[in-house]
Scaffold this active site. Structure first.
Site, PDB file in Angstrom:
ATOM      1  N   LYS A   1       0.855  -1.180   0.000  1.00 29.14           N
ATOM      2  CA  LYS A   1       0.000   0.000   0.000  1.00 29.14           C
ATOM      3  C   LYS A   1       0.892   1.231   0.000  1.00 29.14           C
ATOM      4  O   LYS A   1       2.029   1.115   0.428  1.00 29.14           O
ATOM      5  CB  LYS A   1      -0.945  -0.020   1.193  1.00 29.14           C
TER       6      LYS A   1
ATOM      7  N   HIS B   1      -2.022  -5.784   5.066  1.00 30.85           N
ATOM      8  CA  HIS B   1      -1.509  -6.693   6.092  1.00 30.85           C
ATOM      9  C   HIS B   1      -2.554  -7.000   7.170  1.00 30.85           C
ATOM     10  O   HIS B   1      -2.415  -7.968   7.902  1.00 30.85           O
ATOM     11  CB  HIS B   1      -0.198  -6.184   6.697  1.00 30.85           C
TER      12      HIS B   1
ATOM     13  N   LYS C   1      -3.672 -10.985   9.528  1.00 31.26           N
ATOM     14  CA  LYS C   1      -3.724 -11.180  10.981  1.00 31.26           C
ATOM     15  C   LYS C   1      -4.531 -12.428  11.315  1.00 31.26           C
ATOM     16  O   LYS C   1      -5.591 -12.677  10.737  1.00 31.26           O
ATOM     17  CB  LYS C   1      -4.350  -9.960  11.663  1.00 31.26           C
TER      18      LYS C   1
ATOM     19  N   GLU D   1      -4.862   4.189  17.137  1.00 27.20           N
ATOM     20  CA  GLU D   1      -3.408   4.167  17.264  1.00 27.20           C
ATOM     21  C   GLU D   1      -2.982   5.209  18.292  1.00 27.20           C
ATOM     22  O   GLU D   1      -3.636   6.244  18.439  1.00 27.20           O
ATOM     23  CB  GLU D   1      -2.749   4.511  15.926  1.00 27.20           C
TER      24      GLU D   1
ATOM     25  N   ASP E   1      -5.499   6.541   4.136  1.00 28.62           N
ATOM     26  CA  ASP E   1      -4.467   5.696   4.734  1.00 28.62           C
ATOM     27  C   ASP E   1      -5.053   4.470   5.432  1.00 28.62           C
ATOM     28  O   ASP E   1      -4.429   3.412   5.441  1.00 28.62           O
ATOM     29  CB  ASP E   1      -3.654   6.532   5.742  1.00 28.62           C
TER      30      ASP E   1
ATOM     31  N   HIS F   1      -7.806  -0.870   5.128  1.00 32.59           N
ATOM     32  CA  HIS F   1      -7.939  -1.773   6.281  1.00 32.59           C
ATOM     33  C   HIS F   1      -9.377  -1.850   6.822  1.00 32.59           C
ATOM     34  O   HIS F   1      -9.914  -2.935   7.020  1.00 32.59           O
ATOM     35  CB  HIS F   1      -7.019  -1.333   7.426  1.00 32.59           C
TER      36      HIS F   1
ATOM     37  N   LYS G   1      -5.239   8.674  14.962  1.00 31.85           N
ATOM     38  CA  LYS G   1      -3.886   8.664  15.524  1.00 31.85           C
ATOM     39  C   LYS G   1      -3.869   9.419  16.840  1.00 31.85           C
ATOM     40  O   LYS G   1      -4.739  10.245  17.101  1.00 31.85           O
ATOM     41  CB  LYS G   1      -2.921   9.322  14.543  1.00 31.85           C
TER      42      LYS G   1
END
Ligand code: NAD
Length: 484
Positions: free
Chosen positions: A148, A178, A182, A216, A235, A240, A331
């Site tokens: 990505k 990714h 998981k 995050e 992002d 995701h 974030k």
């Protein structure tokens, strides 16, 4: 019950950008762990190709340091480490020019699986694909892996897909997300489709709403330039969070194969309604004791890029009509936590009366930290007179259920890189999925731009902007806590 490792056939893996951050922190340590687990025997070659000048020994010394830092659990295993380092090689090569390619060609072995991992900026994906073909390095057994970000919007993603399609068949292209690697994400499919218990209830008749949170604690540190152009929507949400939404919402595929699963995910994305502006909250973190605010970090006092998004989505199909999906990511939040909560409806009638209160079952799928699945069920509060109810977790902690020796499940990169070698695309995004996801997010971003939308400030270390709480409150709901 220690899991059995089925060795893969010898392969050649070329990592373009092999000296970079991703290769050193994730890809090479992941390969090392699979080597230590016995995933392959001799004969594998891992060739890093990058711009800087190194001889193979100097490159191995760099990797040895990275392994000490990022795979410390194997620190004492000198034999394994030297065996792995011996399988590494290095070629100096410029993705945008023709030097170095003949050297790389000579290092590859005919008639074996050949994978090219593009661990470089996306502007080099096209030039790399072209040169691999031009220099005759693409065999029928060849696959390419792209990282990505896959495009900046629908137009650029389409152009990138078209460029890659000019040189490789879709069956050879592995687009990494990714999150799909998981263990718990795969467990989500196992729980949904391997049990009779959940699937009959998995619809708008029984599910009140779904929350997907990816919180995050880190800021934009080190990725300022990229992030300022991207923001949380591009992002995190476009890839995701939408991938997680797809796995929750999709119909059972006829079988667990790559096209069957990806067809069902695509149908979910195509069934998403456009998001109403009042169903989205954007935020931007301000400075605090832990560091500078977003605008200071990116050096743009007028930045309108969001570091937080919360939104309410609807999947308009028979199964989900009327069940909202609330997505949020940000974030510098209070804790690092990725979790999906499926909140079921209250029982239709309480035989215990008003004093028992309202109770709903929740299935929580925790991706990080402490991977696991919890089902909250309602029981009688012990020792109380009358019938007072409380909710307690039925905890499927993988640590307790499977034993500590089985906790060592491959991490996302280990799983995904080995799937590339095995030729299994199930956990990779198909080109049409990526385009459909951009087609949904593009109008949202265009709307912000047209309205001159400015994200709401929120304190670093908080749960995000207050408006995100209101988004829920207006619907008579609330976010489940972001747990450390
Ligand atoms: P980086 O800047 O640390 O490394 C880039 C690598 O590419 C270096 O090895 C450099 O030598 C090589 N390179 C640059 N230009 C080249 C050229 N013309 N020819 C040959 N090699 C060249 O970047 P990174 O953080 O490792 O990221 C690589 C890719 O992975 C990017 O697309 C990034 O968006 C993506 N990604 C990174 C992360 C991460 O955690 N670092 C996470 C997700 C995705």
């Amino acid at each position: 019950m220690v899991s059995r490792v089925i060795p893969v056939d010898p392969f050649d893996l070329v990592i373009f950008g092999g000296t970079g951050d991703l290769a050193q922190r994730k890809i090479l340590p992941a390969l090392f762990r699979r080597y230590c687990a016995g995933q392959w025997h001799d004969g594998v070659r891992i060739i890093a190709a990058a711009r800087s000048e190194h001889d193979p020994d100097a490159f191995r010394a760099i990797v040895a340091q990275s392994l000490a830092e990022f795979a410390p659990e194997h620190a004492g295993q000198d034999d394994l480490r030297s065996g792995f380092l011996q399988s590494l090689d290095y070629v100096q090569l410029d993705a945008g020019a023709d030097s170095g390619w003949d050297v790389l060609a000579r290092k590859l072995t005919d008639d074996r699986i050949r994978a090219f991992y593009f661990s470089v900026g996306p502007s080099l994906f096209g030039p790399l694909a072209e040169r691999i073909r031009q220099h005759g390095l693409a065999t029928p057994q060849t696959r390419i892996v792209v990282e990505k970000p896959f495009g900046h919007d629908l137009k650029s993603a389409r152009a990138l897909n078209a460029t890659l399609a000019a040189y490789f068949d879709e069956s050879q292209i592995y687009r990494i997300d990714h999150y799909l690697g998981k263990e718990t994400v795969q467990n989500l499919m196992a729980v949904r489709f391997g049990n009779m218990l959940f699937e009959p209830l998995w619809n708008s008749q029984y599910v009140d709403h779904i929350q997907i949170t990816v919180a995050e604690t880190v800021g934009v540190d080190g990725r300022e330039e990229y992030y300022e152009r991207a923001g949380a929507m591009r992002d995190m949400v476009q890839n995701h969070l939408m991938q997680l939404l797809c796995l929750i919402a999709m119909e059972p595929p006829a079988k667990f194969d790559s096209d069957a699963v990806r067809d069902e995910k695509l149908k979910v994305i195509r069934a998403l309604d456009p998001v109403q502006p009042h169903h989205i909250v954007r935020g931007q973190y301000t400075g605090g004791p832990d560091g500078p605010g977003y605008r200071e970090a990116v050096g743009n006092p007028r930045s309108t890029t969001e570091s937080y998004v919360a939104l309410r989505a609807h999947v308009s199909n028979w199964r989900w009509a009327g069940t909202p999906f609330y997505l949020r990511t940000g974030k510098r939040l209070v804790a690092r936590s990725s979790v999906i909560n499926v909140i079921f409806k209250d029982a239709p009638h309480s035989i215990f009366g008003a004093e028992a209160g309202r109770h709903a079952n929740t299935l929580s799928i925790r991706l990080q930290p402490n991977e696991g699945i919890t089902l909250k069920v309602t029981i009688k509060e012990p020792g109380q007179g009358g019938m007072r109810l409380i909710d307690v977790p039925l905890d499927m902690s993988f640590a307790e259920a499977l034993g500590p020796e089985n906790l060592d499940a491959p991490d996302a990169y280990e799983r995904l890189v080995m799937d590339v070698i095995r030729g299994n695309q199930t956990l990779f995004m198909r080109g049409d999925e990526v385009e459909a996801a951009w087609a949904w997010t593009d109008p949202i971003i265009a709307g912000w731009q047209a309205r001159g939308d400015v994200p709401k400030p929120y304190d670093s270390g908080s749960t995000g902007p207050g408006d995100a709480e209101l988004l829920m409150k207006r619907d008579g709901r609330q976010w489940q806590g972001i747990k450390p």
